[in-house]
Design a protein around this motif. Structure first.
Motif, PDB file in Angstrom:
ATOM      1  N   TYR A 199      21.826  39.761 -46.413  1.00 39.14           N
ATOM      2  CA  TYR A 199      22.196  38.616 -47.240  1.00 39.14           C
ATOM      3  C   TYR A 199      23.705  38.411 -47.183  1.00 39.14           C
ATOM      4  N   VAL A 200      24.133  37.155 -47.096  1.00 35.53           N
ATOM      5  CA  VAL A 200      25.561  36.836 -47.015  1.00 35.53           C
ATOM      6  C   VAL A 200      26.184  36.951 -48.398  1.00 35.53           C
ATOM      7  N   THR A 201      27.211  37.828 -48.530  1.00 35.77           N
ATOM      8  CA  THR A 201      27.843  37.955 -49.840  1.00 35.77           C
ATOM      9  C   THR A 201      29.190  37.247 -49.876  1.00 35.77           C
ATOM     10  N   ASN A 202      29.753  36.925 -48.726  1.00 32.19           N
ATOM     11  CA  ASN A 202      31.019  36.195 -48.718  1.00 32.19           C
ATOM     12  C   ASN A 202      31.097  35.407 -47.424  1.00 32.19           C
ATOM     13  N   ASN A 203      31.680  34.214 -47.500  1.00 34.16           N
ATOM     14  CA  ASN A 203      31.654  33.329 -46.352  1.00 34.16           C
ATOM     15  C   ASN A 203      32.773  32.320 -46.503  1.00 34.16           C
ATOM     16  N   SER A 204      33.400  31.926 -45.399  1.00 39.27           N
ATOM     17  CA  SER A 204      34.394  30.860 -45.486  1.00 39.27           C
ATOM     18  C   SER A 204      34.199  29.938 -44.302  1.00 39.27           C
ATOM     19  N   ILE A 205      34.598  28.678 -44.433  1.00 39.87           N
ATOM     20  CA  ILE A 205      34.470  27.754 -43.313  1.00 39.87           C
ATOM     21  C   ILE A 205      35.756  27.003 -43.049  1.00 39.87           C
ATOM     22  N   ASN A 206      36.777  27.233 -43.896  1.00 37.96           N
ATOM     23  CA  ASN A 206      37.930  26.351 -43.802  1.00 37.96           C
ATOM     24  C   ASN A 206      39.194  26.998 -43.261  1.00 37.96           C
ATOM     25  N   ARG A 207      39.121  28.289 -42.937  1.00 32.69           N
ATOM     26  CA  ARG A 207      40.315  28.961 -42.416  1.00 32.69           C
ATOM     27  C   ARG A 207      40.390  28.743 -40.910  1.00 32.69           C
ATOM     28  N   ALA A 208      41.520  29.225 -40.335  1.00 33.26           N
ATOM     29  CA  ALA A 208      41.652  29.138 -38.886  1.00 33.26           C
ATOM     30  C   ALA A 208      40.676  30.118 -38.229  1.00 33.26           C
ATOM     31  N   ASP A 209      40.459  31.295 -38.854  1.00 35.36           N
ATOM     32  CA  ASP A 209      39.481  32.270 -38.375  1.00 35.36           C
ATOM     33  C   ASP A 209      38.577  32.640 -39.538  1.00 35.36           C
ATOM     34  N   ASN A 210      37.305  32.345 -39.397  1.00 36.91           N
ATOM     35  CA  ASN A 210      36.398  32.595 -40.514  1.00 36.91           C
ATOM     36  C   ASN A 210      35.560  33.846 -40.290  1.00 36.91           C
ATOM     37  N   TYR A 211      35.354  34.595 -41.374  1.00 32.28           N
ATOM     38  CA  TYR A 211      34.516  35.781 -41.318  1.00 32.28           C
ATOM     39  C   TYR A 211      33.430  35.685 -42.388  1.00 32.28           C
ATOM     40  N   ILE A 212      32.339  36.445 -42.168  1.00 32.33           N
ATOM     41  CA  ILE A 212      31.232  36.474 -43.123  1.00 32.33           C
ATOM     42  C   ILE A 212      30.989  37.932 -43.480  1.00 32.33           C
ATOM     43  N   THR A 213      30.771  38.219 -44.760  1.00 33.78           N
ATOM     44  CA  THR A 213      30.441  39.585 -45.162  1.00 33.78           C
ATOM     45  C   THR A 213      28.952  39.676 -45.465  1.00 33.78           C
ATOM     46  N   LEU A 214      28.287  40.728 -44.951  1.00 36.35           N
ATOM     47  CA  LEU A 214      26.864  40.943 -45.218  1.00 36.35           C
ATOM     48  C   LEU A 214      26.684  42.161 -46.109  1.00 36.35           C
ATOM     49  N   ASN A 215      25.568  42.187 -46.870  1.00 32.31           N
ATOM     50  CA  ASN A 215      25.328  43.297 -47.798  1.00 32.31           C
ATOM     51  C   ASN A 215      24.613  44.484 -47.156  1.00 32.31           C
ATOM     52  N   LYS A 216      24.528  44.513 -45.833  1.00 38.24           N
ATOM     53  CA  LYS A 216      23.918  45.664 -45.146  1.00 38.24           C
ATOM     54  C   LYS A 216      24.946  46.262 -44.191  1.00 38.24           C
ATOM     55  N   GLY A 217      24.837  47.576 -43.946  1.00 42.59           N
ATOM     56  CA  GLY A 217      25.791  48.218 -43.055  1.00 42.59           C
ATOM     57  C   GLY A 217      25.136  49.257 -42.173  1.00 42.59           C
ATOM     58  N   GLU A 218      25.940  50.247 -41.767  1.00 48.44           N
ATOM     59  CA  GLU A 218      25.444  51.257 -40.835  1.00 48.44           C
ATOM     60  C   GLU A 218      24.208  51.969 -41.364  1.00 48.44           C
ATOM     61  N   ALA A 219      24.165  52.213 -42.698  1.00 48.49           N
ATOM     62  CA  ALA A 219      23.039  52.936 -43.268  1.00 48.49           C
ATOM     63  C   ALA A 219      21.727  52.178 -43.041  1.00 48.49           C
ATOM     64  N   ASP A 220      21.812  50.847 -42.885  1.00 51.79           N
ATOM     65  CA  ASP A 220      20.605  50.058 -42.671  1.00 51.79           C
ATOM     66  C   ASP A 220      20.355  49.802 -41.189  1.00 51.79           C
ATOM     67  N   GLY A 221      21.180  50.403 -40.327  1.00 57.63           N
ATOM     68  CA  GLY A 221      20.958  50.273 -38.889  1.00 57.63           C
ATOM     69  C   GLY A 221      21.822  49.231 -38.215  1.00 57.63           C
ATOM     70  N   ILE A 222      22.746  48.617 -38.970  1.00 58.41           N
ATOM     71  CA  ILE A 222      23.562  47.562 -38.371  1.00 58.41           C
ATOM     72  C   ILE A 222      24.791  48.163 -37.685  1.00 58.41           C
ATOM     73  N   ARG A 223      25.072  47.730 -36.473  1.00 57.89           N
ATOM     74  CA  ARG A 223      26.206  48.218 -35.693  1.00 57.89           C
ATOM     75  C   ARG A 223      27.023  47.021 -35.202  1.00 57.89           C
ATOM     76  N   PRO A 224      28.314  47.254 -34.881  1.00 56.74           N
ATOM     77  CA  PRO A 224      29.104  46.177 -34.294  1.00 56.74           C
ATOM     78  C   PRO A 224      28.444  45.633 -33.019  1.00 56.74           C
ATOM     79  N   GLU A 225      28.723  44.402 -32.695  1.00 63.48           N
ATOM     80  CA  GLU A 225      28.218  43.735 -31.485  1.00 63.48           C
ATOM     81  C   GLU A 225      26.775  43.260 -31.602  1.00 63.48           C
ATOM     82  N   MET A 226      26.162  43.358 -32.782  1.00 69.91           N
ATOM     83  CA  MET A 226      24.823  42.791 -32.924  1.00 69.91           C
ATOM     84  C   MET A 226      24.943  41.302 -33.252  1.00 69.91           C
ATOM     85  N   GLY A 227      23.952  40.522 -32.854  1.00 75.05           N
ATOM     86  CA  GLY A 227      23.973  39.088 -33.124  1.00 75.05           C
ATOM     87  C   GLY A 227      23.455  38.780 -34.525  1.00 75.05           C
TER      88      GLY A 227
END
Lengths: 281, 165
Positions: free
Chosen positions: A115-143
């Motif tokens: 689930y998206v807990t933070n999101n921006s669309i108006n900056r020069a570089d936008n990032y999104i924060t998700l509520n799941k991490g390594e403990a749930d199996g998520i790793r960098p470079e996943m789509g």
């Protein structure tokens, strides 16, 4: 000596000012190299928790529109299922190839819900924060994609949160193709409008029409083939005149992201390793 | 003494939460975002040691950065603001007015206060947006964002001032 000391004490704020600015600029310029430096971003546990709480509250405001979206999606999927079942019945005669295809598809990638807990669309570089991490199996470079289309690529993870490079980010670079003709290029965002991105490096001889669907190509190791990206909205020549620049209306609505799927492609590491050895030789 | 510390901490946390949870999500017309958290730095007592002003600025900027995923941008800008506010105050406030005060309309006068506000906020916003964009490829967009955000921030600061009175 005493004068010197007095001088240093009196103007110590100059030194402090310079030190603090150097630290700040250090953070700014070295951030890109700090794959592990997620402490200073919203992947940090405290910040992540705060965003989760505030995201939990604000998610109630979107419940109604989320619900209509789900209903729309549900009816579309039901239609698709009935269509597919029909095709399946026709093809069932050749049962061996059928079984093989089903197996191959199921092993291609794994889906994690987040689930998206933070999101921006108006900056020069936008990032999104998700509520799941390594403990749930998520790793960098996943789509990352939501029900409508591609959202971004996981950039950093901590044990229970992850930061995603949104498509609306100058670092984002996703390999895509035109669905009808299979010609491929890469997707970049050029700032300004959060609804549009550009498909670049499409060869001059490529055939397409305005309104064609753009999907992921599956050539990069991040996204499997065939995930919806958007619709060709406008076309132009690139600056050097050697390729097309297509304006793509993004399918995902970045203004209201909620539930997303994180796609882990099986064999990603293997493909990366192979490509690395091949290019090093 | 302790009361003034507690007061400062209250403002620090309150402005921070307001900034990161609400104002950072505000983009009026797609351009203007108010950065109200600098109100804390602008209002520090004029006789506070400058080292401490700088440290407050650093801490405030760092936390805002952590929430906004922009490491260094707000930190650099807020430290810079904390550094230049004293020279700005000396520039605008009459020389005979040397009592330690929290800058406000009542304490230093309407015109000096507004000048101080405008110049300080403008300086801070220039640094923030230049660092965040880190290119002059789209100067028009950059300038529109700086100016619209400056106006919005000043309006928010004046609004808070009028509520506090």
């Amino acid at each position: 000596m005493r004068n010197l000391l007095n001088f240093l004490v009196k103007y110590s704020y100059w030194f402090l000012f310079i030190i603090l600015e150097v630290v700040a600029l250090g953070l700014l310029f070295r951030f890109n190299h700090y794959q592990r430096g997620s402490f200073f971003t919203s992947a940090n546990v405290v910040v992540g928790k705060m965003y989760e709480i505030s995201g939990g509250v604000s998610s109630y405001f979107h419940l109604k529109s989320t619900n209509t979206d789900l209903l729309d999606r549900n009816s579309a999927l039901e239609q698709r299922i009935s269509l597919l079942e029909q095709v399946l019945r026709e093809k069932m005669a050749d049962s061996i190839t059928m079984a093989q295809t089903l197996n191959a598809k199921a092993n291609d990638y794994t889906i994690y819900k987040a689930y998206v807990t933070n999101n921006s669309i108006n900056r020069a570089d936008n990032y999104i924060t998700l509520n799941k991490g390594e403990a749930d199996g998520i790793r960098p470079e996943m789509g990352v994609a939501d029900g409508r289309g591609v959202v971004g690529i996981v950039y950093m993870t901590t044990s229970s949160y992850s930061v995603v490079i949104s498509v609306l980010n100058s670092k984002s670079n996703i390999s895509c193709k035109i669905k009808s003709s299979e010609y491929f290029g890469y997707l970049r965002w050029e700032g300004a409008d959060s609804r549009y991105a550009y498909l670049k490096d499409l060869p001059r001889h490529a055939e397409f029409n305005l309104g064609d669907t753009v999907i992921t190509s599956g050539y990069s190791t991040v996204f499997p083939e065939g995930i919806m990206v958007g619709i060709v909205d406008d076309m132009a020549d690139s600056n050097d005149g050697l390729s097309y620049n297509l304006r793509v209306k993004l399918a995902a609505d970045f203004g209201k992201l909620g539930n997303v799927n994180v796609l882990s492609r099986n064999g990603q590491q293997e493909q990366l390793k192979l490509e690395k050895t091949a290019t090093n030789q | 003494m302790i009361k003034s510390y507690l007061n400062n901490i209250g403002w620090f946390v309150g402005l921070l939460l307001l900034q990161v949870l609400i104002l950072n999500n505000l983009h009026i017309g797609g351009y203007a975002t108010p950065f109200l958290y600098i109100y804390f730095i602008l209002k520090l007592k004029t006789n506070m040691p400058r080292n401490r002003q700088l440290l407050y600025g650093f801490l405030l900027g760092l936390v805002v950065d952590m929430f906004a995923n922009t490491p260094g941008v707000h930190t650099a800008a807020t430290v810079f603001l904390a550094f230049v506010r004293t020279p700005y105050l000396n520039l605008f406030v009459a020389k005979d007015n040397t009592d330690p005060v929290n800058p406000a309309v009542g304490s230093i006068g309407v015109s000096p206060y507004l000048k101080y506000l405008a110049v300080s906020v403008f300086t801070h916003h220039i640094v923030v947006f230049c660092l965040a964009f880190y290119s002059f490829a789209d100067v028009a967009n950059l300038i529109v964002r700086i100016i619209s955000s400056t106006i919005l921030s000043i309006a928010c600061i004046v609004a808070i001032d009028s509520i506090r009175k």
